[in-house]
Design an enzyme around this catalytic site. Structure first.
Site, PDB file in Angstrom:
ATOM      1  N   TYR A  58      14.993  64.926   8.578  1.00 29.65           N
ATOM      2  CA  TYR A  58      14.949  64.576   9.999  1.00 29.65           C
ATOM      3  C   TYR A  58      13.719  65.218  10.642  1.00 29.65           C
ATOM      4  O   TYR A  58      13.059  64.612  11.470  1.00 29.65           O
ATOM      5  CB  TYR A  58      16.222  65.042  10.712  1.00 29.65           C
ATOM      6  CG  TYR A  58      17.465  64.301  10.284  1.00 29.65           C
ATOM      7  CD1 TYR A  58      17.816  63.082  10.856  1.00 29.65           C
ATOM      8  CD2 TYR A  58      18.306  64.820   9.299  1.00 29.65           C
ATOM      9  CE1 TYR A  58      18.958  62.395  10.465  1.00 29.65           C
ATOM     10  CE2 TYR A  58      19.450  64.143   8.904  1.00 29.65           C
ATOM     11  CZ  TYR A  58      19.770  62.929   9.480  1.00 29.65           C
ATOM     12  OH  TYR A  58      20.893  62.255   9.084  1.00 29.65           O
ATOM     13  N   ASN A  83      20.521  52.290  14.330  1.00 33.32           N
ATOM     14  CA  ASN A  83      19.789  51.305  13.534  1.00 33.32           C
ATOM     15  C   ASN A  83      20.640  50.046  13.327  1.00 33.32           C
ATOM     16  O   ASN A  83      21.668  50.106  12.672  1.00 33.32           O
ATOM     17  CB  ASN A  83      19.416  51.923  12.176  1.00 33.32           C
ATOM     18  CG  ASN A  83      18.731  50.959  11.246  1.00 33.32           C
ATOM     19  OD1 ASN A  83      18.361  49.852  11.605  1.00 33.32           O
ATOM     20  ND2 ASN A  83      18.566  51.398  10.008  1.00 33.32           N
ATOM     21  N   CYS A  95      17.679  53.846   6.809  1.00 31.34           N
ATOM     22  CA  CYS A  95      18.044  55.100   7.464  1.00 31.34           C
ATOM     23  C   CYS A  95      18.808  56.036   6.522  1.00 31.34           C
ATOM     24  O   CYS A  95      18.866  57.241   6.771  1.00 31.34           O
ATOM     25  CB  CYS A  95      18.836  54.824   8.734  1.00 31.34           C
ATOM     26  SG  CYS A  95      20.280  53.782   8.519  1.00 31.34           S
ATOM     27  N   HIS A  96      19.347  55.496   5.428  1.00 32.95           N
ATOM     28  CA  HIS A  96      20.064  56.346   4.472  1.00 32.95           C
ATOM     29  C   HIS A  96      19.124  57.307   3.742  1.00 32.95           C
ATOM     30  O   HIS A  96      19.577  58.263   3.130  1.00 32.95           O
ATOM     31  CB  HIS A  96      20.829  55.480   3.455  1.00 32.95           C
ATOM     32  CG  HIS A  96      19.962  54.608   2.612  1.00 32.95           C
ATOM     33  ND1 HIS A  96      19.461  53.398   3.059  1.00 32.95           N
ATOM     34  CD2 HIS A  96      19.485  54.777   1.360  1.00 32.95           C
ATOM     35  CE1 HIS A  96      18.715  52.857   2.096  1.00 32.95           C
ATOM     36  NE2 HIS A  96      18.719  53.668   1.059  1.00 32.95           N
ATOM     37  N   GLU A 109      19.369  54.454  -5.895  1.00 31.01           N
ATOM     38  CA  GLU A 109      17.920  54.339  -5.835  1.00 31.01           C
ATOM     39  C   GLU A 109      17.237  55.304  -6.812  1.00 31.01           C
ATOM     40  O   GLU A 109      16.236  54.956  -7.436  1.00 31.01           O
ATOM     41  CB  GLU A 109      17.420  54.561  -4.403  1.00 31.01           C
ATOM     42  CG  GLU A 109      17.763  53.412  -3.491  1.00 31.01           C
ATOM     43  CD  GLU A 109      17.144  53.520  -2.097  1.00 31.01           C
ATOM     44  OE1 GLU A 109      16.356  54.473  -1.862  1.00 31.01           O
ATOM     45  OE2 GLU A 109      17.442  52.663  -1.267  1.00 31.01           O
TER      46      GLU A 109
END
Length: 148
Positions: A87, A108, A116-117, A144
């Site tokens: 952040y 979002n 945003c994850h 991912e």
């Protein structure tokens, strides 16, 4: 506005299109189902993403938000597949504070496409308002990493 819903590894998702742009991705099954070529392409890209074959969505999007939110969401789209930013790092890029970044993330309207994850706290994963919350965020980040 047109919308389609489908099953995904993180639960049911609904994608909405308005005037040729993706405007939202929501968890849950939408009440109105109307396929368009753009929504079919979006579904195809989501399938490829969850199969590890797509690293970045290529869809026209139009998120609705404040000027600051739009700036944060644009910065989110620069975080590469399989990577994260804090952040604090995002606040240095987009301005504001880590708390304001968290607020923009929570608002979002197009999660996953606007990733945003991929934003985490200094000492933990931070929050996540999609799907099953932090469990969904963990799943997405691990998926991912696996396909990176």
């Amino acid at each position: 506005m047109s919308q389609i819903s489908f099953h995904s590894p993180v639960g049911e998702l609904s994608i909405a299109e308005d005037e040729g742009f993706i405007v939202s991705v929501d968890w849950g099954w939408g009440s109105i189902q109307e396929e368009t070529p753009l929504l079919q392409e979006a579904k195809k890209q989501f399938d490829a993403y969850f199969d590890g074959q797509l690293k970045q969505f290529n869809l026209p999007i139009r998120p609705f938000g404040t000027a600051y939110q739009l700036k944060v969401w644009k910065a989110l789209q620069t975080i590469p597949f399989g990577e994260t930013r804090s952040y604090q790092e995002l606040a240095q890029i987009a301005g504001g504070s880590p708390r304001s970044i968290g607020g923009a993330n929570g608002a979002n309207p197009i999660p996953l496409i606007i990733p945003c994850h991929r934003v985490i706290g200094k000492s933990d994963l931070g929050g996540y308002s999609g799907g099953e919350g932090i469990e969904t965020k963990e799943y997405l980040l691990n998926m991912e990493k696996l396909f990176r």
